[in-house]
Design a protein around this motif. Structure first.
Motif, PDB file in Angstrom:
ATOM      1  N   ALA A  29       0.870  -1.200  -0.075  1.00 52.00           N
ATOM      2  CA  ALA A  29       0.284   0.405  -0.116  1.00 52.00           C
ATOM      3  C   ALA A  29       0.883   0.963   0.113  1.00 52.00           C
ATOM      4  O   ALA A  29       0.525   2.580  -1.349  1.00 52.00           O
ATOM      5  CB  ALA A  29      -0.998   0.322   1.513  1.00 52.00           C
ATOM      6  N   MET A  30       1.761   0.949   0.486  1.00 50.62           N
ATOM      7  CA  MET A  30       3.190   2.318   0.808  1.00 50.62           C
ATOM      8  C   MET A  30       3.285   2.830  -0.437  1.00 50.62           C
ATOM      9  O   MET A  30       4.007   4.015  -0.817  1.00 50.62           O
ATOM     10  CB  MET A  30       3.712   2.245   1.878  1.00 50.62           C
ATOM     11  CG  MET A  30       3.287   2.662   3.448  1.00 50.62           C
ATOM     12  SD  MET A  30       2.818   3.869   3.503  1.00 50.62           S
ATOM     13  CE  MET A  30       3.779   5.152   3.184  1.00 50.62           C
ATOM     14  N   ASP A  37      -0.400  11.657  -5.340  1.00 55.95           N
ATOM     15  CA  ASP A  37      -0.693  13.194  -4.937  1.00 55.95           C
ATOM     16  C   ASP A  37      -0.754  13.176  -3.981  1.00 55.95           C
ATOM     17  O   ASP A  37      -1.731  12.573  -3.390  1.00 55.95           O
ATOM     18  CB  ASP A  37      -0.948  14.252  -6.108  1.00 55.95           C
ATOM     19  CG  ASP A  37      -2.121  13.722  -6.901  1.00 55.95           C
ATOM     20  OD1 ASP A  37      -2.736  12.779  -5.850  1.00 55.95           O
ATOM     21  OD2 ASP A  37      -2.691  14.878  -7.665  1.00 55.95           O
ATOM     22  N   GLU A  38      -1.120  14.812  -3.413  1.00 53.44           N
ATOM     23  CA  GLU A  38      -1.619  15.064  -2.020  1.00 53.44           C
ATOM     24  C   GLU A  38      -3.204  15.500  -2.130  1.00 53.44           C
ATOM     25  O   GLU A  38      -3.649  14.186  -0.833  1.00 53.44           O
ATOM     26  CB  GLU A  38      -1.601  16.783  -1.625  1.00 53.44           C
ATOM     27  CG  GLU A  38      -1.920  17.731  -1.271  1.00 53.44           C
ATOM     28  CD  GLU A  38      -1.983  19.074  -0.888  1.00 53.44           C
ATOM     29  OE1 GLU A  38      -1.953  19.123   0.708  1.00 53.44           O
ATOM     30  OE2 GLU A  38      -1.734  19.022  -1.050  1.00 53.44           O
ATOM     31  N   SER A  39      -4.251  15.973  -3.397  1.00 50.19           N
ATOM     32  CA  SER A  39      -5.312  15.093  -2.816  1.00 50.19           C
ATOM     33  C   SER A  39      -5.567  13.785  -3.345  1.00 50.19           C
ATOM     34  O   SER A  39      -6.929  13.099  -2.336  1.00 50.19           O
ATOM     35  CB  SER A  39      -6.035  16.021  -4.511  1.00 50.19           C
ATOM     36  OG  SER A  39      -5.667  15.499  -5.677  1.00 50.19           O
ATOM     37  N   GLY A  40      -5.149  12.561  -3.764  1.00 49.57           N
ATOM     38  CA  GLY A  40      -4.900  11.026  -3.586  1.00 49.57           C
ATOM     39  C   GLY A  40      -5.326  10.587  -2.061  1.00 49.57           C
ATOM     40  O   GLY A  40      -5.966  10.498  -1.830  1.00 49.57           O
ATOM     41  N   ILE A  41      -3.795  11.355  -1.975  1.00 46.84           N
ATOM     42  CA  ILE A  41      -3.652  10.743  -0.563  1.00 46.84           C
ATOM     43  C   ILE A  41      -4.540  11.014   0.429  1.00 46.84           C
ATOM     44  O   ILE A  41      -5.169  10.128   1.892  1.00 46.84           O
ATOM     45  CB  ILE A  41      -2.503  11.288   0.104  1.00 46.84           C
ATOM     46  CG1 ILE A  41      -0.943  10.825  -0.933  1.00 46.84           C
ATOM     47  CG2 ILE A  41      -1.436  11.023   1.760  1.00 46.84           C
ATOM     48  CD1 ILE A  41       0.231  11.074  -0.936  1.00 46.84           C
ATOM     49  N   THR A  42      -5.342  12.973   0.672  1.00 49.56           N
ATOM     50  CA  THR A  42      -5.879  13.537   1.140  1.00 49.56           C
ATOM     51  C   THR A  42      -7.720  12.367   1.008  1.00 49.56           C
ATOM     52  O   THR A  42      -8.537  11.977   2.059  1.00 49.56           O
ATOM     53  CB  THR A  42      -6.330  14.713   1.233  1.00 49.56           C
ATOM     54  OG1 THR A  42      -4.950  15.325   1.158  1.00 49.56           O
ATOM     55  CG2 THR A  42      -7.209  15.291   2.014  1.00 49.56           C
ATOM     56  N   GLU A  43      -7.851  12.233   0.151  1.00 49.06           N
ATOM     57  CA  GLU A  43      -8.596  10.818  -0.489  1.00 49.06           C
ATOM     58  C   GLU A  43      -8.822   9.631   0.168  1.00 49.06           C
ATOM     59  O   GLU A  43      -9.839   9.855   1.104  1.00 49.06           O
ATOM     60  CB  GLU A  43      -9.157  10.710  -1.602  1.00 49.06           C
ATOM     61  CG  GLU A  43     -11.230  10.341  -1.950  1.00 49.06           C
ATOM     62  CD  GLU A  43     -10.791  10.458  -3.725  1.00 49.06           C
ATOM     63  OE1 GLU A  43     -12.059   9.508  -3.819  1.00 49.06           O
ATOM     64  OE2 GLU A  43     -10.653  11.579  -4.166  1.00 49.06           O
ATOM     65  N   LEU A  44      -7.401   9.172   0.065  1.00 48.93           N
ATOM     66  CA  LEU A  44      -7.395   7.370   0.985  1.00 48.93           C
ATOM     67  C   LEU A  44      -7.439   7.482   2.376  1.00 48.93           C
ATOM     68  O   LEU A  44      -8.102   7.246   2.958  1.00 48.93           O
ATOM     69  CB  LEU A  44      -5.724   7.310   0.485  1.00 48.93           C
ATOM     70  CG  LEU A  44      -5.798   5.762   0.873  1.00 48.93           C
ATOM     71  CD1 LEU A  44      -6.463   4.530   1.095  1.00 48.93           C
ATOM     72  CD2 LEU A  44      -4.060   5.645   0.513  1.00 48.93           C
ATOM     73  N   MET A  45      -6.539   9.060   2.705  1.00 47.16           N
ATOM     74  CA  MET A  45      -7.142   8.958   4.255  1.00 47.16           C
ATOM     75  C   MET A  45      -8.484   9.312   4.992  1.00 47.16           C
ATOM     76  O   MET A  45      -8.620   8.648   5.854  1.00 47.16           O
ATOM     77  CB  MET A  45      -6.038  10.616   5.111  1.00 47.16           C
ATOM     78  CG  MET A  45      -4.952  10.330   4.992  1.00 47.16           C
ATOM     79  SD  MET A  45      -3.897  11.415   4.984  1.00 47.16           S
ATOM     80  CE  MET A  45      -4.791  13.065   6.072  1.00 47.16           C
TER      81      MET A  45
END
Length: 66
Positions: A29-30, A37-45
């Protein structure tokens, strides 16, 4: 070396395999997160937080800092 015929050895092996599987899942996963990018990581969180709360309830989610 531990006697492989002792009681509980298969359970220890099974537990160790489950722990290794979890670590492998986190590692893979890492690898994907590094590519986001930042928006993808935020949505994943947000999705991870929702899934955590669904599985473990609000009582345990309040004690965890994500």
């Amino acid at each position: 070396m531990t006697d492989q015929t002792r009681w509980g050895i298969p359970q220890v092996h099974q537990k160790n395999k489950a722990i290794k599987k979890q670590k492998d899942l986190v590692a893979s996963a890492m690898e994907c997160v590094v590519k986001m990018d930042e928006s993808g990581i935020t949505e994943l969180m947000l999705q991870i937080e929702a899934e955590y709360e669904r599985k473990y309830g609000e009582k345990k989610a309040n004690g965890v800092v994500l």
